[in-house]
Design a protein around this motif. Structure first.
Motif, PDB file in Angstrom:
ATOM      1  N   ILE A 267      61.051  79.025  39.705  1.00  0.00           N
ATOM      2  CA  ILE A 267      61.442  78.601  38.247  1.00  0.00           C
ATOM      3  C   ILE A 267      60.192  78.810  37.333  1.00  0.00           C
ATOM      4  N   SER A 268      60.426  79.714  36.315  1.00  0.00           N
ATOM      5  CA  SER A 268      59.341  79.882  35.260  1.00  0.00           C
ATOM      6  C   SER A 268      59.659  79.210  34.054  1.00  0.00           C
ATOM      7  N   ILE A 269      58.661  78.408  33.398  1.00  0.00           N
ATOM      8  CA  ILE A 269      58.978  77.650  32.287  1.00  0.00           C
ATOM      9  C   ILE A 269      57.687  77.871  31.233  1.00  0.00           C
ATOM     10  N   LYS A 270      58.115  77.488  29.958  1.00  0.00           N
ATOM     11  CA  LYS A 270      56.894  77.500  29.057  1.00  0.00           C
ATOM     12  C   LYS A 270      56.616  75.975  28.896  1.00  0.00           C
ATOM     13  N   ASP A 271      55.525  75.842  28.183  1.00  0.00           N
ATOM     14  CA  ASP A 271      54.984  74.365  28.129  1.00  0.00           C
ATOM     15  C   ASP A 271      55.914  73.514  27.393  1.00  0.00           C
ATOM     16  N   ALA A 272      56.654  73.895  26.453  1.00  0.00           N
ATOM     17  CA  ALA A 272      57.401  73.495  25.496  1.00  0.00           C
ATOM     18  C   ALA A 272      58.664  72.940  26.243  1.00  0.00           C
ATOM     19  N   GLU A 273      58.871  73.469  27.387  1.00  0.00           N
ATOM     20  CA  GLU A 273      60.196  73.346  28.024  1.00  0.00           C
ATOM     21  C   GLU A 273      59.960  72.429  29.443  1.00  0.00           C
ATOM     22  N   ILE A 274      58.793  71.830  29.230  1.00  0.00           N
ATOM     23  CA  ILE A 274      58.505  70.979  30.448  1.00  0.00           C
ATOM     24  C   ILE A 274      59.406  69.663  30.572  1.00  0.00           C
ATOM     25  N   ASN A 275      59.451  68.801  29.580  1.00  0.00           N
ATOM     26  CA  ASN A 275      60.112  67.836  29.530  1.00  0.00           C
ATOM     27  C   ASN A 275      61.811  68.076  30.211  1.00  0.00           C
TER      28      ASN A 275
END
Length: 310
Positions: A267-275
């Protein structure tokens, strides 16, 4: 040692290194093309690129070892080709490929360099030798690649120059010595030194630099601060779920994730999606969660949206 001929201490943020529309074409797409960059006094500038991207060519132009076909390049307001001897008096340089005289010992080589630089004080050299655990009495011919790299680092830093050009400085070093090098750069940064550091190791640049320039196929693609680069990346995680019966629900929670094995998802995410990511993971029982490290090329592709033509 003579006072530095480079720089203007009255200006807090003088652009000490300047290249404008710099081109050196070796043919077959090798060299650098229309490169422009400015590095401020006291700045640590990371020059990021894969092997063969043009980092070493830029360094050699700055050292005055080769002449540009077009464009200008200067250090402290002096032309690097015409004023190379003056510039090099207070410049530290570590080439990407180091060639030492095999018949000498490490200490013999350092004393020769010290004499050429008219150095009177050898104390900082001794500090550096101790810091990098280098026995200077060893014959250069018997030195490993890592030992030679440490000798090159000591040679570049030992006269306490105001400006350093470091081309792949940790090549051949073990992880402990890589950390020692990062500590050294941080110390020099606190002294107000200006450093251009080329590398293809992202983590090395991330730890030391204020700003980075990305070069690919000889062209400077973009300049960003290290914070901009850090927060632009996608983070990739390998998640192993405990219960394979939850796979349909897991896929709904992470529609862009890809299964590696039956119960393991990438799974790849951006910093803003961490929560949101953590909140979704909390719904399931996990065996493991591991961040996947990316190569520099993968960071480039993430930053430029996967465009291979950049």
């Amino acid at each position: 040692m003579e006072p530095s001929p480079i720089g203007n201490k009255e200006g807090d943020f003088l652009n000490i290194i300047e290249a404008q529309q710099l081109t050196k074409d070796y043919g077959n797409g090798k060299g650098i093309f229309d490169v422009s960059l400015s590095i401020k006094e006291g700045e640590i500038y990371g020059y990021l690129g894969a092997n063969g991207a043009g980092k070493s060519t830029t360094m050699r132009l700055l050292m005055g070892f080769i002449k540009a076909q077009s464009g200008t390049v200067s250090i402290g307001g002096m032309d690097c080709w015409h004023k190379q001897k003056i510039i090099q008096r207070n410049l530290g340089y570590l080439p990407g490929e180091i060639s030492f005289p095999d018949e000498m010992t490490g200490i013999g080589y350092l004393k020769l360099i010290a004499k050429m630089r008219n150095m009177k004080d050898f104390r900082y050299t001794e500090e550096l030798l101790h810091q990098f655990h280098l026995d200077p009495d060893t014959g250069i011919k018997r030195m490993s690649k890592g030992m030679k790299q440490k000798l090159g680092i000591v040679s570049a830093f030992m006269h306490d120059p105001d400006i350093l050009l470091l081309d792949e400085p940790t090549s051949g070093l073990d992880p402990l010595m890589q950390n020692r090098f990062v500590e050294l750069v941080e110390t020099e940064k606190n002294k107000g030194k200006t450093i251009l550091l080329s590398s293809h190791i992202f983590e090395e640049v991330e730890k030391t630099c204020d700003r980075v320039g990305m070069i690919r196929h000889g062209k400077l693609l973009r300049e960003v601060t290290i914070d901009e680069l850090r927060h632009s990346q996608l983070k990739t995680y390998i998640v192993t779920f405990a219960d394979s019966s939850n796979l349909p629900m897991i896929k709904k929670s992470f529609p862009h994730g890809a299964f590696k094995k039956e119960n393991q998802m990438v799974i790849s995410i951006k910093d803003a999606e961490i929560n949101h990511f953590i909140a979704q993971l909390a719904k399931y029982k996990l065996y493991s969660l591991k961040e996947e490290r990316h190569s520099l090329e993968e960071y480039f592709m993430q930053f430029y949206g996967g465009n291979e033509d950049v």
